[in-house]
Design an enzyme around this catalytic site. Structure first.
Site, PDB file in Angstrom:
ATOM      1  N   ASP A  41       0.852  -1.182   0.000  1.00 60.17           N
ATOM      2  CA  ASP A  41       0.000   0.000   0.000  1.00 60.17           C
ATOM      3  C   ASP A  41       0.889   1.234   0.000  1.00 60.17           C
ATOM      4  O   ASP A  41       1.607   1.496   0.973  1.00 60.17           O
ATOM      5  CB  ASP A  41      -0.902  -0.012   1.230  1.00 60.17           C
ATOM      6  N   MET A  42       0.859   1.995  -1.082  1.00 63.44           N
ATOM      7  CA  MET A  42       1.722   3.164  -1.201  1.00 63.44           C
ATOM      8  C   MET A  42       1.255   4.339  -0.354  1.00 63.44           C
ATOM      9  O   MET A  42       1.907   5.382  -0.320  1.00 63.44           O
ATOM     10  CB  MET A  42       1.838   3.579  -2.670  1.00 63.44           C
ATOM     11  N   TYR A  49      -5.595  15.764  -6.964  1.00 62.68           N
ATOM     12  CA  TYR A  49      -4.810  15.021  -7.948  1.00 62.68           C
ATOM     13  C   TYR A  49      -3.888  15.963  -8.719  1.00 62.68           C
ATOM     14  O   TYR A  49      -2.699  15.680  -8.907  1.00 62.68           O
ATOM     15  CB  TYR A  49      -5.764  14.293  -8.894  1.00 62.68           C
ATOM     16  N   ASP A  64      -7.667   4.552 -21.507  1.00 61.70           N
ATOM     17  CA  ASP A  64      -8.795   3.649 -21.276  1.00 61.70           C
ATOM     18  C   ASP A  64      -8.500   2.542 -20.260  1.00 61.70           C
ATOM     19  O   ASP A  64      -8.779   1.365 -20.504  1.00 61.70           O
ATOM     20  CB  ASP A  64      -9.283   3.034 -22.592  1.00 61.70           C
ATOM     21  N   ASN A 115      -9.926   1.840 -14.184  1.00 68.37           N
ATOM     22  CA  ASN A 115     -10.151   2.818 -13.119  1.00 68.37           C
ATOM     23  C   ASN A 115     -10.524   4.188 -13.669  1.00 68.37           C
ATOM     24  O   ASN A 115     -11.423   4.861 -13.148  1.00 68.37           O
ATOM     25  CB  ASN A 115      -8.907   2.922 -12.236  1.00 68.37           C
TER      26      ASN A 115
END
Length: 291
Positions: free
Chosen positions: A91-92, A183, A219, A222
């Site tokens: 898990d980053m 983001y 594409d 997610n």
């Protein structure tokens, strides 16, 4: 005004000539036996990048959170011709885990030639910023700090091999986009850190390279799930994107834009006509589907 128009036309002609007549070719044999760590590689673009390196006979280590999918990707890498394929679930969002992944990769692979930083997460949904700090902290940790931690932990091995760092960024790291504030912030941070690091390598006469991939809408499962009904753009092929990213990495290009004509013109015109660029991009959003 005439001078500005002439300058812009000259730039456009130059970039068109460069795009269509560049002759750089990738020596696939140069990748055989190289040691590659790819993050965020259980699905999507990272998975396809792993397959590209596998086809060229590299030693591969992949990491993501989902163990079963990692096992399946590693198995496929071996079928495609990888010299070896290792995997570790991690898990980053935990910087200690990121550090451990880099260290384990160096041990299992016997060194490192390519560090491909592709994972994303922690930035919340696609919508208006409403003051919640959790997505900001989460995105900064996963999409920026863990990249730096992995780089820091792998730096000695990369210096020894005079290797390459590949950073998967976004158009959102060059032009601020609405609905993805956290983001965007993390991608702008990536661009600043790794462009600075590239200059430091150059000033030290190091052969190490940093390739930043500035990507548009790809594409992946997610991406399509998150924004598919919120934008009017057509997603570009993740397989084609992976090939271009790997090619740029092998050629040690400082940056790559994909899809080129969907991103590069906006980046070029951003400073000259910011209002026009904003209006064009804003029309890509389906506002009634965004909260």
């Amino acid at each position: 005004m005439a001078g500005v128009i002439l300058l812009l036309l000259s730039l456009c002609v130059g970039y068109i000539a460069y795009y269509f007549f560049r002759t750089e070719s990738m020596n696939k044999e140069s990748v055989r036996g190289k040691r590659v760590l790819i993050t965020g590689s259980s699905t999507g673009l990272g998975e396809q990048i792993a397959y590209e390196f596998a086809r060229m006979g590299a030693h591969i280590m992949i990491t993501a959170r989902r163990l079963q999918q990692l096992q399946e990707v590693a198995s496929q890498c071996m079928k495609l011709g990888a010299a070896s394929a290792h995997y570790v679930a991690s898990d980053m969002g935990n910087l200690e885990s990121a550090q451990s992944v880099a260290q384990e990769a160096v041990v299992k692979l016997g060194g490192l030639d390519y560090l491909v930083l592709n994972h994303i997460g922690g930035s919340g949904g696609f919508g208006f910023f409403k003051g919640d700090m959790d997505p900001v902290v989460g995105s900064t940790t996963v999409n920026f700090l863990s990249y730096v931690q992995l780089t820091s932990s792998a730096l000695s091995a990369l210096q020894e091999s005079q290797g390459s760092i590949v950073v998967i960024s976004s158009m959102s790291g060059r032009i601020g986009a609405p609905f993805t504030t956290s983001y965007c912030a993390s991608k702008f941070a990536l661009e600043g850190f790794y462009s600075s690091l590239r200059r430091e390598f150059a000033l030290q006469n190091s052969k190490m390279s940093v390739t930043v991939a500035v990507l548009g809408y790809i594409d992946t499962e997610n991406a399509v799930k998150k924004v598919g009904n919120k934008v009017s753009m057509t997603a570009s092929s993740k397989e084609d994107c992976a090939r271009e990213v790997v090619k740029a990495a092998v050629l040690q290009q400082p940056e790559i834009f994909y899809p080129y004509w969907g991103i590069k013109p906006f980046v070029l015109l951003r400073d000259w006509f910011p209002g026009l660029v904003a209006k064009i991009l804003d029309k890509c959003y389906i506002l009634e589907n965004i909260q």
